[in-house]
Scaffold this active site. Sequence first.
Site, PDB file in Angstrom:
ATOM      1  N   GLN A  64      12.714 -11.087   7.142  1.00 57.74           N
ATOM      2  CA  GLN A  64      13.048  -9.709   7.529  1.00 57.74           C
ATOM      3  C   GLN A  64      12.259  -9.115   8.702  1.00 57.74           C
ATOM      4  O   GLN A  64      12.849  -8.453   9.573  1.00 57.74           O
ATOM      5  CB  GLN A  64      12.866  -8.788   6.306  1.00 57.74           C
ATOM      6  N   PHE A 144       6.504 -16.998  11.735  1.00 64.52           N
ATOM      7  CA  PHE A 144       6.177 -18.096  10.833  1.00 64.52           C
ATOM      8  C   PHE A 144       4.830 -17.839  10.176  1.00 64.52           C
ATOM      9  O   PHE A 144       4.050 -17.002  10.637  1.00 64.52           O
ATOM     10  CB  PHE A 144       6.087 -19.419  11.605  1.00 64.52           C
ATOM     11  N   VAL A 184       2.477 -13.775   3.828  1.00 65.05           N
ATOM     12  CA  VAL A 184       2.630 -12.396   3.347  1.00 65.05           C
ATOM     13  C   VAL A 184       4.093 -11.979   3.299  1.00 65.05           C
ATOM     14  O   VAL A 184       4.858 -12.249   4.235  1.00 65.05           O
ATOM     15  CB  VAL A 184       1.823 -11.431   4.258  1.00 65.05           C
ATOM     16  N   TYR A 185       4.465 -11.329   2.210  1.00 64.19           N
ATOM     17  CA  TYR A 185       5.783 -10.706   2.097  1.00 64.19           C
ATOM     18  C   TYR A 185       5.611  -9.179   2.014  1.00 64.19           C
ATOM     19  O   TYR A 185       4.501  -8.676   1.838  1.00 64.19           O
ATOM     20  CB  TYR A 185       6.511 -11.216   0.845  1.00 64.19           C
ATOM     21  N   GLU A 186       6.752  -8.502   2.121  1.00 64.33           N
ATOM     22  CA  GLU A 186       6.795  -7.032   2.153  1.00 64.33           C
ATOM     23  C   GLU A 186       5.782  -6.335   1.244  1.00 64.33           C
ATOM     24  O   GLU A 186       4.935  -5.566   1.698  1.00 64.33           O
ATOM     25  CB  GLU A 186       8.220  -6.598   1.780  1.00 64.33           C
ATOM     26  N   ASP A 215       7.897  -5.030   6.310  1.00 64.97           N
ATOM     27  CA  ASP A 215       8.727  -5.930   7.114  1.00 64.97           C
ATOM     28  C   ASP A 215       9.392  -5.203   8.278  1.00 64.97           C
ATOM     29  O   ASP A 215       9.100  -5.450   9.444  1.00 64.97           O
ATOM     30  CB  ASP A 215       9.821  -6.541   6.236  1.00 64.97           C
ATOM     31  N   GLY A 294       2.092  16.790   4.303  1.00 61.59           N
ATOM     32  CA  GLY A 294       1.619  17.671   5.376  1.00 61.59           C
ATOM     33  C   GLY A 294       1.034  18.962   4.825  1.00 61.59           C
ATOM     34  O   GLY A 294       0.694  19.053   3.639  1.00 61.59           O
ATOM     35  N   GLY A 295       0.927  19.950   5.668  1.00 66.12           N
ATOM     36  CA  GLY A 295       0.293  21.208   5.291  1.00 66.12           C
ATOM     37  C   GLY A 295       1.231  22.181   4.576  1.00 66.12           C
ATOM     38  O   GLY A 295       0.810  23.258   4.158  1.00 66.12           O
ATOM     39  N   GLN A 296       2.500  21.848   4.453  1.00 66.01           N
ATOM     40  CA  GLN A 296       3.459  22.737   3.790  1.00 66.01           C
ATOM     41  C   GLN A 296       3.816  22.122   2.441  1.00 66.01           C
ATOM     42  O   GLN A 296       4.457  21.077   2.394  1.00 66.01           O
ATOM     43  CB  GLN A 296       4.734  22.882   4.639  1.00 66.01           C
TER      44      GLN A 296
END
Length: 475
Positions: A64, A144, A184-186, A215, A294-296
């Site tokens: 992916q 790879f 490594v995968y997602e 990915d 965030g700030g809200q």
Amino acid sequence: MTTRKKTAKAKSKAAAKKVVKLKRKKPAAKTAASNGHPRPSSRPWGQAGRALEGVKILDFTHVQSGPTCTQLLAYMGADVIKVERPGIGDITRGQLRDVKGADSLYFTMLNGSKRSITIDSKHAKGKEILDRLVKKCDVLVENFAPGALDRMGLTWEHIHQLNPRMIVASVKGFGPGPYEDCKVYENVAQCAGGSASTTGFRDGPPLVTGAQIGDSGTGLHLALGIVSALYQRIRTGRGQKVLCAMQDGVLNLARVKLRDQQRLAHGPLTEYSQFGEGIPFGKATPRAGNDSGGGQPGWILKCKGWESDPDAYIYFITQAPVWGAICDVIGKPEWKTDPDYATPPARLPRLRTIFDTIEQWTKTMTKFEVMEICNKHDIPVGPILSMKEIAEEPSLRATGTVVEVDHPGRGKYLTVGNPIKLSDSPADVRRSPLLGEHTEEILRKVLGYSEKEVAGIKLSGAITAPDKPAKAEAA
Ligand code: CAO
């Protein structure tokens, strides 16, 4: 002819050439702007070629992360030549199959607008073909496991010697350091990049997200690195290595959580619901449920039908400038002047009560009705859209964000088009290629092999699966 006559003729030829040269110079001066850049095209928008037209990508990606990157480059107009192992191809062709015998949606949705060539990269003839491709292409992209490209003989030194202009772009799980050799995968990346530890509810385990930030997120980062390297190459004339580690890509997307980690040293994170609930903070950024990053302050609230519809929810943001409108809409006008609710700092310890009260109101309407009312007052809200709703949403079809394409093996399917819209470079979203569909076309037209040579290559087994060397037409 005497020498004098010859010299006179040569002189008059040279003079004629000069005139031609001078004549040619005029229109050239007309087309060049004063700063040395081409004059703005007078062609209609969208008809002046596509952004990456002329760029050739040697695409060694699979699964992916890498394919996300090269698909975007293809949408931008690059010629993406996907190299696949004969007879097998990208492993995702056969993963999570929904139509018997047809390439999976996993593959088709990540490899649109590309061409496929099968080459055994460990076969002597295959290596020769790859070397030719290296000379012809601008960018090699691969994801790879660490060391695999070198084991194919495609070391940076070899590539750069063949083609000093070549950009070599890689996705790896980790950057240089203790984990650099790991596959490594997602979800590994989501965990190692700080996303999982900060996702989920405080009293539950870490969670991975549905968005493939490890990915697809890293593929996006890589695409930016590649176009930057292409731009720099205009000045330097040489290629460079571009590396995106998935851990780094995830961390880049989770940077607000590293922000919060540092804020913790100066006191509690007051916008986290945990603060209002009086629960002390630990040493690391905690999971914040559906708190806004965030700030809200914001939260996900139930809407009409939530008992049976898992997506009957809306994200509601109590943005400070529209607090008065929120109070009026939900039937709490007194909150506008009540000192416990009138200001953002006063509201912070009471967010739970506030969102519970707003939810009593949102529960009386569908998420779309809530949205309609709130939008009139500029109150930021977002319906929780199911994938079914997204697939059927006409506006996403109209903008080319969701595209239907036709595939010879599976019929019509939906894919995600280019989310980046360029006004002069519309995306050309085409179906994914069959395995080796363009092998012969690329051998002949891109690499210049003759009919006879192609026949020899077929017999060599370099482009066909080991069990059927001579017969296969296009692997
Ligand atoms: N001809 C011959 N051999 C080929 C070939 C071709 N055209 N294309 C690939 N191969 C070979 C490679 O040479 C390699 O062989 P060796 O290990 O013997 O050198 C092998 O096929 C594939 O290597 P791989 O280790 O990359 O594949 P894998 O399925 O074992 O691992 C993955 C997959 C994703 C874990 C690993 O590639 C990886 O860590 N990639 C970097 C991080 C990444 O992009 N992860 C995202 C994956 S999407 O969730």
